[in-house]
Design an enzyme around this catalytic site. Structure first.
Site, mmCIF file in Angstrom:
data_model
loop_
_atom_site.group_PDB
_atom_site.id
_atom_site.type_symbol
_atom_site.label_atom_id
_atom_site.label_comp_id
_atom_site.label_asym_id
_atom_site.label_seq_id
_atom_site.Cartn_x
_atom_site.Cartn_y
_atom_site.Cartn_z
ATOM 1 N N ARG A 163 -2.199 -0.177 11.193
ATOM 2 C CA ARG A 163 -1.283 0.933 10.934
ATOM 3 C C ARG A 163 -1.618 2.090 11.867
ATOM 4 O O ARG A 163 -2.791 2.396 12.103
ATOM 5 C CB ARG A 163 -1.358 1.382 9.474
ATOM 6 C CG ARG A 163 -0.967 0.285 8.497
ATOM 7 C CD ARG A 163 -1.056 0.715 7.058
ATOM 8 N NE ARG A 163 -0.862 -0.420 6.158
ATOM 9 C CZ ARG A 163 -1.025 -0.369 4.844
ATOM 10 N NH1 ARG A 163 -1.384 0.778 4.270
ATOM 11 N NH2 ARG A 163 -0.833 -1.444 4.101
ATOM 12 N N GLN B 7 -7.452 -5.838 3.854
ATOM 13 C CA GLN B 7 -7.167 -5.598 2.442
ATOM 14 C C GLN B 7 -7.492 -6.841 1.615
ATOM 15 O O GLN B 7 -7.243 -7.963 2.053
ATOM 16 C CB GLN B 7 -5.687 -5.276 2.243
ATOM 17 C CG GLN B 7 -5.246 -3.944 2.798
ATOM 18 C CD GLN B 7 -3.782 -3.693 2.495
ATOM 19 O OE1 GLN B 7 -2.923 -4.484 2.876
ATOM 20 N NE2 GLN B 7 -3.488 -2.609 1.816
ATOM 21 N N LYS C 252 3.805 2.250 -9.873
ATOM 22 C CA LYS C 252 2.483 1.669 -9.653
ATOM 23 C C LYS C 252 1.442 2.331 -10.537
ATOM 24 O O LYS C 252 1.634 3.440 -11.042
ATOM 25 C CB LYS C 252 2.073 1.807 -8.192
ATOM 26 C CG LYS C 252 2.015 3.252 -7.693
ATOM 27 C CD LYS C 252 1.580 3.336 -6.236
ATOM 28 C CE LYS C 252 1.561 4.794 -5.772
ATOM 29 N NZ LYS C 252 0.966 4.946 -4.431
ATOM 30 N N HIS D 14 2.511 -6.298 -6.396
ATOM 31 C CA HIS D 14 1.477 -6.127 -5.368
ATOM 32 C C HIS D 14 0.196 -5.712 -6.084
ATOM 33 O O HIS D 14 0.236 -4.964 -7.071
ATOM 34 C CB HIS D 14 1.836 -5.001 -4.402
ATOM 35 C CG HIS D 14 3.086 -5.202 -3.634
ATOM 36 N ND1 HIS D 14 3.095 -5.476 -2.281
ATOM 37 C CD2 HIS D 14 4.385 -5.150 -4.007
ATOM 38 C CE1 HIS D 14 4.335 -5.581 -1.865
ATOM 39 N NE2 HIS D 14 5.139 -5.377 -2.888
#
Length: 597
Positions: free
Chosen positions: A324, A342, A426, A472
């Site tokens: 990123r 990750q 989330k 996720h």
């Protein structure tokens, strides 16, 4: 994180007082933006010379004078054109530029306009605050009067460089930082924590313990080289977590580092996330992008075959490396990088399975974090943002499911309204480290976006196609960030099970080396990571060196130990456990490893 609005109001007011004081001392000052940040505030300012520490003291003194003057923060509203003319007359060209951009392109194109205020939902008017003789473009709010601020509760801390609007081709400004709290005591406690944080800085520890390095001039900024000892620790972290994933019913997958442009168009990343992605690579006239996320690949694994309701849930896990774009000015050791790995997973389930899957993912996160010595958490439920995809009824169901999972867990949580992703709400888990700092690591995130965009389906019990729910989930977050947080939490003195060297045998004299070698081989055969110090230094120097290397156990061997088949055990903390037989020490060490102490 949810903000302390009252304290943020005070900090924002202090940013204005600081700018007002700078303007009095340096009338030529031109101001950029002055937002509230964690623990304080800053203001970007263009001056004819660089500020020195004595200037900060002078500015801070002038701020305290203004507090005692009981100045009011007076709000006015102006048409956009009139405000631009007013700031032009004041020779505040940065403010004029922001106003023009705001008028022509709207707030989404003026992300750095921290203090913009839209009146009545339009961009035709803005609000301005006047404090004494200082006038600033600002949405507020502010304290009513400066006497609401304790003069002993704030301090200016430092100055750094900052390019106007983050563009290296634009003017370089000076960013003046300050910190502020409710009381003098809280301010003093902050500086105590700051000193402790310097000792625990993972960048310093990483160099001292030879764990990793960052070489901007040769490798590139934000790209990590893991050295052997750091690599071993990372291996141990991953090995433990992967075994726990298998026990929890996850399947491991592996995906490429690049994908075709069409993949990222379908996923929406090129529409919503392009500014965080690197320029494309052309391969045989096709454009490819380094992956910023793993999810589109996992989605395509799900889509690669016909799925039945009996197959669900499917849990795909990957230690996937992503890339990123981060500007060089925000890179910070391991905690803000450009390439990172990750512990990513994506769960595909039936609607009726969603509550159970969320429960499992949330509790799994807590269990994993506790294994690494974290036992204090802040939990946030981040709800629908203003810009989002999906039906409102789906958001209702998803938010209710996440909140119900938190309620079932019994753990305290806060609602972080409007901070969800554009594709779903989330749960964020922040760990508190040994000195009380919160770090955001784990996330359990709902997704309406990708199942729709990739047209995912499974065959239900009724024989019809149904859309799966997608979750996720990252437990440690990124390996780089987690490693940095872990180092700072433990101050480099990692638990025995993670220490790259768990014990060092220290012969007192040359005649004790052969016995030390016997002890070394005995412990190594039992599975401990052990070294023998055969150097010429005296015993005390060897012990000190082992303490600096954060080795958990120092095993001193001399005449008495050799005669008795024993070792004299010292801990890195300085505690002396006295003489132990080799088997007694081995039992102590193995128990520490097994209990993850």
């Amino acid at each position: 994180m949810p903000k302390n609005e009252r304290l943020d109001t005070k900090r924002h007011s202090l940013a204005h007082l600081m700018a007002a004081s700078i303007q009095e001392i340096f009338p030529e000052a031109r101001f950029g933006v002055g937002p509230v940040i964690e623990d304080g505030f800053y203001y970007d300012v263009h001056l004819n010379r660089s500020l020195v520490p004595e200037d900060l003291q002078m500015i801070e003194s002038r701020m305290r004078e203004k507090v005692k003057q009981k100045l009011r923060f007076e709000r006015s509203e102006f048409p956009m054109a009139q405000a631009a003319e007013m700031f032009g007359t004041m020779k505040q060209d940065f403010k004029v530029e922001l106003l023009r951009d705001l008028a022509t392109r709207g707030t989404t194109a003026v992300a750095d306009l921290e203090d913009a205020n839209l009146v009545g939902g339009s961009v035709s008017e803005v609000s301005v605050y006047k404090t004494g003789s200082f006038t600033d473009l600002c949405r507020g709010p502010h304290v009513d009067c400066t006497d609401e601020i304790d003069t002993a509760s704030f301090r200016l801390t430092r100055v750094s460089g900052a390019y106007w609007r983050g563009d290296q081709a634009r003017e370089q400004l000076q960013r003046v930082y300050g910190v502020a709290f409710d009381t003098k005591k809280e301010l003093e406690e902050y500086f105590v924590r700051l000193e402790e944080a310097k000792k625990r800085d993972h960048r310093k520890l990483g160099q001292e313990l030879d764990l990793f390095s960052i070489q901007p001039d040769t490798i590139g900024g934000g790209l990590i080289l893991w050295h052997p000892k750091g690599g071993l620790i990372r291996y141990l972290i991953e090995e433990y977590c992967k075994k726990e994933h298998l026990r929890a019913g996850y399947d491991f997958v592996y995906t490429p580092h690049i994908g075709r442009a069409s993949l990222w168009e379908t996923s929406g990343h090129l529409g919503f996330y392009a500014e965080n992605m690197y320029a494309p690579i052309k391969i045989e006239e096709q454009l490819y992008y380094l992956k910023p996320m793993n999810c589109p690949f996992h989605v395509n694994i799900f889509k690669s075959g016909l799925r039945s309701y009996r197959d669900l849930p499917l849990r795909f896990a990957e230690w996937g490396t992503v890339y990123r774009f981060e500007r060089s000015g925000v890179l910070h050791g391991l905690t803000r990088v450009r390439g990172f790995t990750q512990d990513d997973a994506h769960l595909f389930c039936r609607p009726d399975q969603m509550p159970q899957e969320i429960d499992k993912a949330f509790n799994f996160s807590l269990d994993i974090l506790r294994a690494f010595g974290f036992d204090s958490f802040e939990v946030l439920l981040s709800t629908r943002p203003e810009k989002r995809v999906g039906r409102e009824e789906d958001w209702d169901v998803a938010e209710a499911a996440l909140e119900a999972a938190l309620q079932r867990s019994g753990i305290k949580y806060q609602v972080n309204a409007g901070d969800g992703a554009f594709y779903g709400p989330k749960i964020d888990i922040l760990v508190k480290d040994a000195i009380g700092r919160p770090w955001q690591l784990s996330t359990v995130q709902f997704d309406f976006n990708l199942p729709e965009r990739f047209d995912l389906s499974f065959i239900g019990e009724d024989g019809a196609q149904h859309r799966p729910f997608m979750i996720h989930r990252a437990l440690l977050g990124s390996m780089e960030r987690f490693f940095g947080v872990l180092l700072e939490h433990h101050g480099g003195a990692l638990p025995v099970w993670l220490a790259p060297v768990q014990a060092v045998v220290i012969p007192i004299a040359d005649r004790h080396f052969d016995y030390g070698k016997v002890v070394h081989e005995r412990l190594k055969a039992a599975g401990l990571r052990v070294e023998i110090d055969s150097g010429v230094d005296r015993m005390n120097a060897k012990i000190r060196n082992a303490q600096l290397r954060k080795i958990p156990y120092m095993l001193v061997v001399g005449d008495r130990e050799q005669e008795n088949g024993a070792v004299s055990v010292r801990l890195r903390s300085g505690e002396d456990l006295k003489s132990k037989s080799v088997d007694e020490f081995l039992a102590i060490a193995q128990q520490a490893v097994e209990s993850k102490k």
